[in-house]
Design a protein around this motif. Sequence first.
Motif, PDB file in Angstrom:
ATOM      1  N   THR A 185      34.171  63.153  16.894  1.00 50.08           N
ATOM      2  CA  THR A 185      32.763  63.295  16.513  1.00 50.08           C
ATOM      3  C   THR A 185      31.869  62.529  17.472  1.00 50.08           C
ATOM      4  OG1 THR A 185      33.481  63.557  14.211  1.00 50.08           O
ATOM      5  CG2 THR A 185      31.145  63.079  14.573  1.00 50.08           C
ATOM      6  N   ASP A 209      31.326  64.702  20.345  1.00 49.60           N
ATOM      7  CA  ASP A 209      30.378  65.750  19.960  1.00 49.60           C
ATOM      8  C   ASP A 209      28.937  65.263  20.102  1.00 49.60           C
ATOM      9  OD1 ASP A 209      29.991  68.345  17.988  1.00 49.60           O
ATOM     10  OD2 ASP A 209      28.606  66.728  17.465  1.00 49.60           O
ATOM     11  N   CYS A 213      29.349  71.222  21.959  1.00 48.21           N
ATOM     12  CA  CYS A 213      28.922  71.276  20.566  1.00 48.21           C
ATOM     13  C   CYS A 213      28.095  72.549  20.375  1.00 48.21           C
ATOM     14  CB  CYS A 213      28.100  70.026  20.234  1.00 48.21           C
ATOM     15  SG  CYS A 213      27.333  70.078  18.615  1.00 48.21           S
ATOM     16  N   ARG A 218      25.005  63.215  11.924  1.00 45.51           N
ATOM     17  CA  ARG A 218      26.116  62.713  12.743  1.00 45.51           C
ATOM     18  C   ARG A 218      26.150  61.186  12.791  1.00 45.51           C
ATOM     19  NH1 ARG A 218      29.547  66.295  12.376  1.00 45.51           N
ATOM     20  NH2 ARG A 218      29.632  67.984  13.865  1.00 45.51           N
TER      21      ARG A 218
END
Length: 163
Positions: free
Chosen positions: A13, A16, A74, A115
């Motif tokens: 993540t 990303d 992404c 996020r």
Amino acid sequence: MAEKLLDDLFHETLKDIYYAERQILKALPKMARGAQSERLREAFEKHREQTQTHVERLQQVFEILGKSPRGKTCPAIDGIIEEGEEVMSAFKGAPALDAGLIAAAQAVEHYEIARYGTLRQWAQQLGLKDAADLLSQTLDEESQTDELLTEIAENEANREAAA
């Protein structure tokens, strides 16, 4: 297949959002040039400076993990940015342009807020206090930008778009 744990998910993540922030760095100058309102233009320019700091903080988080800063494509942020470009093209010179730019920018901000909120929580869970602190700083700035965009929309852009 090897068992994937939270630290693996955290790292994926992180890659990303690193990619996303670098794409946002490229998009913000275009949005600033497209903005009709001086105030909105200034908000985009200020956020570009903040975004550069966000990239640097992410690099520090990668360093804490002992990993090289690396992004992974992404599709979500690519799509959101593409929508913003479509708004700029379709509404160029129109009274609704700034309202559309703000909507596109807020889609980006909300993605980032989601996020960073998740990454901060995972960093805390993993005992990565320094990483959590860095992510928290960025989360706060993203939230402030979202609030500023809302204020510009409510007090200027949406009114002009409706006139």
